[in-house]
Scaffold this active site. Sequence first.
Site, short mmCIF file in Angstrom:
data_model
loop_
_atom_site.label_atom_id
_atom_site.label_comp_id
_atom_site.label_asym_id
_atom_site.label_seq_id
_atom_site.Cartn_x
_atom_site.Cartn_y
_atom_site.Cartn_z
N HIS A 13 -2.96 3.89 -6.22
CA HIS A 13 -3.47 2.67 -5.60
C HIS A 13 -3.72 1.58 -6.62
O HIS A 13 -3.69 0.38 -6.28
CB HIS A 13 -4.75 2.97 -4.83
CG HIS A 13 -5.21 1.85 -3.94
ND1 HIS A 13 -4.51 1.46 -2.81
CD2 HIS A 13 -6.27 1.00 -4.03
CE1 HIS A 13 -5.13 0.44 -2.24
NE2 HIS A 13 -6.19 0.14 -2.95
N ARG B 114 -1.27 -1.28 -6.83
CA ARG B 114 -1.45 -2.44 -5.93
C ARG B 114 -2.30 -3.49 -6.63
O ARG B 114 -2.04 -4.69 -6.53
CB ARG B 114 -2.08 -1.98 -4.62
CG ARG B 114 -2.40 -3.09 -3.62
CD ARG B 114 -2.68 -2.48 -2.26
NE ARG B 114 -3.41 -3.35 -1.36
CZ ARG B 114 -2.86 -4.30 -0.60
NH1 ARG B 114 -1.56 -4.54 -0.67
NH2 ARG B 114 -3.60 -5.02 0.22
N ARG C 260 0.84 -1.19 0.00
CA ARG C 260 0.00 0.00 0.00
C ARG C 260 0.88 1.25 0.00
O ARG C 260 2.02 1.21 0.46
CB ARG C 260 -0.92 0.02 1.22
CG ARG C 260 -1.89 -1.15 1.31
CD ARG C 260 -2.73 -1.04 2.57
NE ARG C 260 -3.70 -2.14 2.69
CZ ARG C 260 -3.46 -3.28 3.29
NH1 ARG C 260 -2.27 -3.52 3.84
NH2 ARG C 260 -4.40 -4.22 3.36
N TYR D 287 -9.10 -7.03 -5.58
CA TYR D 287 -7.84 -6.44 -6.01
C TYR D 287 -7.17 -7.25 -7.12
O TYR D 287 -6.01 -7.04 -7.43
CB TYR D 287 -6.88 -6.31 -4.82
CG TYR D 287 -7.18 -5.14 -3.94
CD1 TYR D 287 -6.46 -3.96 -4.05
CD2 TYR D 287 -8.19 -5.19 -3.00
CE1 TYR D 287 -6.73 -2.87 -3.24
CE2 TYR D 287 -8.48 -4.10 -2.18
CZ TYR D 287 -7.74 -2.95 -2.32
OH TYR D 287 -8.01 -1.87 -1.52
N LYS E 197 -2.38 -1.56 7.56
CA LYS E 197 -3.74 -1.04 7.64
C LYS E 197 -4.68 -1.96 8.39
O LYS E 197 -5.54 -1.51 9.15
CB LYS E 197 -4.26 -0.80 6.22
CG LYS E 197 -5.65 -0.18 6.17
CD LYS E 197 -6.08 0.04 4.74
CE LYS E 197 -7.49 0.64 4.68
NZ LYS E 197 -7.93 0.85 3.28
N HIS F 206 -4.09 -9.31 2.51
CA HIS F 206 -5.55 -9.42 2.51
C HIS F 206 -5.98 -10.51 3.49
O HIS F 206 -5.42 -11.60 3.49
CB HIS F 206 -6.06 -9.74 1.11
CG HIS F 206 -5.90 -8.62 0.14
ND1 HIS F 206 -4.91 -8.58 -0.80
CD2 HIS F 206 -6.60 -7.47 0.01
CE1 HIS F 206 -5.02 -7.46 -1.51
NE2 HIS F 206 -6.01 -6.78 -1.04
#
Length: 358
Positions: free
Chosen positions: A310, A313, A212, A345, A255, A336
């Site tokens: 982003h 990613r 990220r 993603y 995150k 994840h």
Amino acid sequence: MATIRSREDQDGITIGWQAQIKRKGFPLQVKTFRSKAEATQWATVTESEMLRGVFVQRTESEQTTLKELLDRYSREVLPTLKGGYREQSRIKALQVGLGTYSLAALNSSMIAKYRDKRLSTISEKTGRLVSAQTVKHELGLLQRALKMATMEWGIALPGGIPTVMVKQPSLPSARDRRLIDDEEARLLAECANSKNLWLRPAVILAIETAMRAGEILESFGTADTTTGVRPQKTLGLQWADVDLKKRTAHLPKTKNGDARTVPLSTRAVATLEALPRSMDGKVFGTTYEGIHQAFVRACKRAGIEGLTFHDLRHEATSRLFEKGLNPMQVAAITGHKTLQMLKRYTHLRAEDLAKLLG
């Protein structure tokens, strides 16, 4: 049986009716109403609940507003959460929309109306409609606060937690933007021409590792309206956490709250080896805010539209699958927690899948 008594003022004029219920095994229940009919109805319902074994003590939930609950949640819970500062704007929105209601009065219909009103509201910050994702985060915060009230703080909600009966707003389709044709070469060429010398290596690292932006770069939140101080959101990658011999980058804070160690490709290692070392220990001597502006300008010069930092990613995650890694391996790299999030993603090219078929 309940006792219903009139309440008089100093002149002997009836100003209300008090209902009192004394029943073995239950705390004394006393409540005052404007009319005798209301007092009688409350007493009848309460006694019925006691007989059926479903009685819930309402006193505290009736005396506590949602605003007061969220204030307590802000004081006692948010400081213990990573990224808790992000919840403050959501708390403010909930307090404006629902804060005056008592917890006992709060129901699914009220919350559904709040959801719909928020989805039609123009955000002061962006000038656009409040997104479905924002409203979903607000409802999630409300549910966590109500759950804390019932499980930890002993505030019983007569009808249970109402948010569980409210439909979540529909989210837009996941972005599927990937680098196509020669966009990567054009982007990197313009990154090399940027005044921000950190831009090109940051872009390469994002493409190679699926990290990220905040895991690569230091970033800051919105300035406090009273002090003007911008809180640090992420620290960014530190040289102390990079092992070029083992080809790994350790991320102690991410995150989702879990630490992880990211493997580094040959290209990522070469990129990091070429970077200068700074005294403050940061791998990149810039912030995400600085990189963001430089990235937007580089895309414009390269003639690339609709690409965000982003999205790199997304690109990196998809490439990991195209290299043959299984979902568990990819999740270990990207961080994840669920396969559903990983799927959002991941955007595999049909032509690459055809090559695997032989």
